[in-house]
Design a protein around this motif. Structure first.
Motif, mmCIF file in Angstrom:
data_model
loop_
_atom_site.group_PDB
_atom_site.id
_atom_site.type_symbol
_atom_site.label_atom_id
_atom_site.label_comp_id
_atom_site.label_asym_id
_atom_site.label_seq_id
_atom_site.Cartn_x
_atom_site.Cartn_y
_atom_site.Cartn_z
ATOM 1 N N ALA A 22 0.818 -1.221 0.000
ATOM 2 C CA ALA A 22 0.000 0.000 0.000
ATOM 3 C C ALA A 22 0.848 1.266 0.000
ATOM 4 C CB ALA A 22 -0.929 0.004 1.208
ATOM 5 N N SER A 23 0.288 2.297 -0.604
ATOM 6 C CA SER A 23 0.891 3.624 -0.552
ATOM 7 C C SER A 23 0.138 4.539 0.411
ATOM 8 C CB SER A 23 0.888 4.265 -1.942
ATOM 9 O OG SER A 23 1.711 3.550 -2.816
ATOM 10 N N TYR A 24 -1.166 4.312 0.520
ATOM 11 C CA TYR A 24 -2.009 5.191 1.323
ATOM 12 C C TYR A 24 -2.726 4.408 2.415
ATOM 13 C CZ TYR A 24 -1.350 8.550 -2.407
ATOM 14 O OH TYR A 24 -0.787 9.399 -3.310
ATOM 15 N N LEU A 25 -2.995 5.095 3.502
ATOM 16 C CA LEU A 25 -3.889 4.589 4.520
ATOM 17 C C LEU A 25 -4.951 5.640 4.747
ATOM 18 C CD1 LEU A 25 -3.386 6.209 7.417
ATOM 19 C CD2 LEU A 25 -1.480 4.633 7.598
ATOM 20 N N THR A 26 -6.067 5.212 5.278
ATOM 21 C CA THR A 26 -7.117 6.151 5.662
ATOM 22 C C THR A 26 -7.044 6.315 7.164
ATOM 23 O OG1 THR A 26 -8.520 5.463 3.830
ATOM 24 C CG2 THR A 26 -9.593 6.613 5.651
ATOM 25 N N ILE A 27 -6.966 7.566 7.590
ATOM 26 C CA ILE A 27 -6.918 7.860 9.022
ATOM 27 C C ILE A 27 -8.236 8.516 9.418
ATOM 28 C CG2 ILE A 27 -5.671 10.019 8.555
ATOM 29 C CD1 ILE A 27 -4.441 9.752 11.350
ATOM 30 N N ALA A 28 -8.833 7.980 10.462
ATOM 31 C CA ALA A 28 -10.078 8.530 10.993
ATOM 32 C C ALA A 28 -9.765 9.232 12.310
ATOM 33 C CB ALA A 28 -11.100 7.429 11.211
ATOM 34 N N THR A 29 -10.159 10.490 12.381
ATOM 35 C CA THR A 29 -9.951 11.306 13.577
ATOM 36 C C THR A 29 -11.300 11.899 13.983
ATOM 37 O OG1 THR A 29 -9.500 13.315 12.262
ATOM 38 C CG2 THR A 29 -7.596 11.933 12.859
ATOM 39 N N ALA A 30 -11.311 12.580 15.107
ATOM 40 C CA ALA A 30 -12.497 13.320 15.540
ATOM 41 C C ALA A 30 -12.034 14.595 16.219
ATOM 42 C CB ALA A 30 -13.344 12.486 16.487
ATOM 43 N N ASP A 31 -12.817 15.638 16.087
ATOM 44 C CA ASP A 31 -12.469 16.889 16.759
ATOM 45 C C ASP A 31 -12.889 16.823 18.232
ATOM 46 O OD1 ASP A 31 -15.222 17.457 16.855
ATOM 47 O OD2 ASP A 31 -15.125 18.927 15.237
ATOM 48 N N PRO A 36 -16.535 13.342 13.405
ATOM 49 C CA PRO A 36 -15.531 12.507 12.745
ATOM 50 C C PRO A 36 -15.020 13.106 11.438
ATOM 51 C CG PRO A 36 -17.709 11.617 12.374
ATOM 52 C CD PRO A 36 -17.879 12.797 13.292
ATOM 53 N N TRP A 37 -13.815 12.671 11.059
ATOM 54 C CA TRP A 37 -13.202 13.066 9.801
ATOM 55 C C TRP A 37 -12.284 11.931 9.362
ATOM 56 C CZ3 TRP A 37 -14.055 16.239 6.055
ATOM 57 C CH2 TRP A 37 -13.047 16.536 5.131
ATOM 58 N N ALA A 38 -12.326 11.584 8.102
ATOM 59 C CA ALA A 38 -11.430 10.560 7.554
ATOM 60 C C ALA A 38 -10.712 11.139 6.355
ATOM 61 C CB ALA A 38 -12.214 9.318 7.155
ATOM 62 N N ALA A 72 -8.229 5.750 14.260
ATOM 63 C CA ALA A 72 -8.413 4.447 13.634
ATOM 64 C C ALA A 72 -7.835 4.568 12.229
ATOM 65 C CB ALA A 72 -9.886 4.071 13.579
ATOM 66 N N LEU A 73 -7.141 3.524 11.800
ATOM 67 C CA LEU A 73 -6.526 3.503 10.475
ATOM 68 C C LEU A 73 -7.040 2.294 9.713
ATOM 69 C CD1 LEU A 73 -2.778 3.926 11.545
ATOM 70 C CD2 LEU A 73 -4.444 5.752 11.164
ATOM 71 N N ALA A 74 -7.104 2.420 8.407
ATOM 72 C CA ALA A 74 -7.409 1.282 7.541
ATOM 73 C C ALA A 74 -6.446 1.319 6.370
ATOM 74 C CB ALA A 74 -8.845 1.331 7.041
ATOM 75 N N VAL A 75 -5.821 0.181 6.107
ATOM 76 C CA VAL A 75 -4.909 0.024 4.974
ATOM 77 C C VAL A 75 -5.466 -1.107 4.131
ATOM 78 C CG1 VAL A 75 -2.530 -0.397 4.246
ATOM 79 C CG2 VAL A 75 -2.967 0.665 6.478
ATOM 80 N N PHE A 76 -5.639 -0.866 2.830
ATOM 81 C CA PHE A 76 -6.246 -1.885 1.976
ATOM 82 C C PHE A 76 -5.834 -1.676 0.531
ATOM 83 C CE2 PHE A 76 -8.990 1.730 2.368
ATOM 84 C CZ PHE A 76 -9.448 1.956 1.073
ATOM 85 N N ASP A 77 -6.065 -2.694 -0.281
ATOM 86 C CA ASP A 77 -5.793 -2.640 -1.697
ATOM 87 C C ASP A 77 -7.117 -2.481 -2.420
ATOM 88 O OD1 ASP A 77 -5.159 -3.002 -4.357
ATOM 89 O OD2 ASP A 77 -4.119 -4.903 -4.063
#
Length: 155
Positions: A22-31, A36-38, A72-77
């Motif tokens: 993978a090159s990218y991951l999705t990061i989920a944050t919250a204020d 929430p924000w991803a 929370a992170l998600a890494v996927f193809d």
């Protein structure tokens, strides 16, 4: 769901293959209020426990981390056929890499960048007047899902 059989036999190996490709991951944050924000970020990783990315401090996800470090992170193809993907899921905390740990952390990020034929990174690219900072998520849990979509611990 058609999941490769090695997820159950060797979840760490499956996770390693996904993360390495993978090159990218999705990061989920919250204020601070919990909104929430991803966002996707280009990343480098160390031992499936530490995930690094470079961002501007004023971005929404960076501001969220300053207020609330849980992520929370998600890494996927995303190129594989529907129903055959393996994803790596990470729960942890994140923030800007402290200056005392910056040299080792930027070395991890730089190694992936140059290994992919991209630019070199050094501490001067993420300190002082530079527009970017190096961030790190440290995993408290890492897992993949089995064929029944149940969590399988990786670490």
């Amino acid at each position: 769901m058609n999941m490769p059989t090695d997820v159950n036999a060797a979840p760490a190996d499956a996770a390693r293959r996904v993360v390495d490709a993978a090159s990218y991951l999705t990061i989920a944050t919250a204020d601070a209020a919990g909104t929430p924000w991803a966002t996707p970020v280009w990343f480098a990783e160390h031992e499936l426990r530490e995930y690094y990315w470079v961002s501007r401090p004023e971005t929404r996800h960076s501001q969220n981390l300053a207020a609330r470090p849980e992520v929370a992170l998600a890494v996927f193809d995303s190129t594989v056929a529907v129903g055959s993907a393996i994803a790596v899921y990470v729960e942890g905390t994140a923030g800007e890499v402290p200056s005392a740990e910056l040299e080792a952390a930027i070395a991890v990020y730089d190694a992936k960048s140059t290994g992919r034929g991209l630019r070199r990174w050094s501490a001067s690219d993420v300190t002082g007047e530079a527009p970017f900072r190096l961030f790190r998520a440290t995993a408290t849990q890492v897992y993949v899902l089995d064929e029944h979509e149940r969590r399988v611990p990786v670490l």
